[in-house]
Write an enzyme that holds these catalytic residues in place. Structure first.
Site, short mmCIF file in Angstrom:
data_model
loop_
_atom_site.label_atom_id
_atom_site.label_comp_id
_atom_site.label_asym_id
_atom_site.label_seq_id
_atom_site.Cartn_x
_atom_site.Cartn_y
_atom_site.Cartn_z
N GLU A 198 32.94 28.79 -33.91
CA GLU A 198 33.18 27.83 -34.79
C GLU A 198 32.59 26.33 -34.54
O GLU A 198 32.97 26.05 -33.11
CB GLU A 198 34.68 27.63 -34.95
CG GLU A 198 35.68 28.85 -35.47
CD GLU A 198 37.07 28.95 -35.26
OE1 GLU A 198 37.34 28.00 -34.30
OE2 GLU A 198 37.61 29.61 -35.98
N TYR A 231 41.84 21.43 -24.20
CA TYR A 231 41.27 21.82 -25.62
C TYR A 231 41.61 20.69 -26.48
O TYR A 231 40.88 20.04 -27.26
CB TYR A 231 42.18 22.92 -26.18
CG TYR A 231 41.24 24.27 -25.97
CD1 TYR A 231 40.59 25.00 -27.07
CD2 TYR A 231 40.93 24.83 -24.85
CE1 TYR A 231 39.76 26.06 -27.06
CE2 TYR A 231 40.12 25.95 -24.56
CZ TYR A 231 39.49 26.46 -25.78
OH TYR A 231 38.66 27.74 -25.54
#
Length: 307
Positions: free
Chosen positions: A82, A201
């Protein structure tokens, strides 16, 4: 070490490094990272293509981006990556990689035009009960208490997170929210995963938050990533004469910056496929020097033979 920020250096051409024509590179694997390293070596490092060797154990390049029919396994195409608008290194690279489908444009041009004309979004972000719309309806459904739990994790020093799980910071206020559904399905997190990795993240993908409910934060290639990214890179590298060695599995790499006579002897034995190490010691030194000369001089390999 030289540090910089901003992107102005992406538009400048580096000066040719000293003695780069006398150097070689051996890259293990031919995945996206390996091919990128080779591309930067020939583009920015200005290393001669024939001095760059890519060693790949499989019959095709691509690593986890491959698409191939393996014997006794079947056709394998592993998951794509992605991508978003902040993949600066990738976009810097692909502006230099020519399209293999459209003459006169780069892979980045194709990618940009596609995502402008057909932006990514999802009408149904999640399903339940074997395909029914979960009706998350673009909402995060997280309370102020849950938001504060995320903030607490974000501001906790890394060294305090090294032995902590996500559940040490998040309770049902987060774990039962749409936000957590979006996040774990985007990045493959489980409740018991590392709290430190969760923080990393969040820092890396905080700009995704607004696009989590409908996937509008993501960008995609026209075809699968093997055809849209790997093949153009391979063609680019082949145009520079980069050497691809398929069916080569590297099982061990030894480094020694202070090689003695015995190590030189072993190196020469392996390179020349000899049954025993060359003797006397000086013979190994001479052969080692000759091998180095053959790989760094302007003399082509076709003209150099060891008899």
């Amino acid at each position: 070490m030289y540090y910089s920020n901003g992107n102005y250096e992406a538009f400048a051409r580096p000066q040719k490094p000293a003695n780069v024509d006398r150097k070689s590179a051996y890259i293990i694997g031919s995945g996206l990272a390996a091919l990128s390293a080779a591309c930067f070596l020939v583009r920015d490092g200005q290393m001669k293509g024939e001095h760059v060797h890519i060693l790949e154990k499989d019959p095709i390049p691509g690593g986890a981006c491959d698409g191939y029919k393996y014997e006794n396994v079947g056709y394998v195409m592993r998951g794509g990556r992605e991508m978003d608008n902040h993949f600066e290194c990738m976009w810097d690279l692909f502006r230099s990689i020519p399209s293999i489908e459209t003459e006169g444009v780069s892979v980045l041009d194709e990618y940009y035009w596609l995502n402008k004309e057909d932006p990514n979004y999802s009408l149904c972000r999640a399903t339940v009960n074997r395909g029914e719309d979960a009706h998350t309806d673009g909402k995060f459904a997280i309370s102020d208490k849950g938001a504060m739990e995320i903030m607490k994790l974000f501001f906790t020093p890394d060294e305090e997170l090294e032995d902590k799980r996500i559940t040490d910071f998040f309770d049902d206020e987060v774990l039962n929210s749409n936000f957590w559904l979006y996040w774990r399905t985007m990045f493959a997190f489980e409740n018991w995963h590392s709290a430190l990795e969760m923080k990393i993240y969040i820092k890396r993908y905080i700009h995704h938050i607004g696009g989590l409910p409908d996937f509008t934060a993501l960008r995609f290639t026209k075809y699968n990533q093997y055809e849209s990214m790997i093949l153009p890179m391979v063609k680019y590298l082949e145009s520079f004469g980069v050497q691809f060695h398929y069916g080569v599995k590297v099982v061990n790499v030894e480094f020694d910056c202070k090689a003695d006579k015995k190590q030189v002897q072993q190196m020469v034995k392996l390179l020349l496929n000899l049954k025993t190490v060359p003797k006397p010691d000086d013979a190994a030194d001479a052969l080692g020097a000759a091998i180095c000369h053959a790989n760094t001089s302007e003399v082509s390999r076709a003209e150099f033979r060891i008899k």
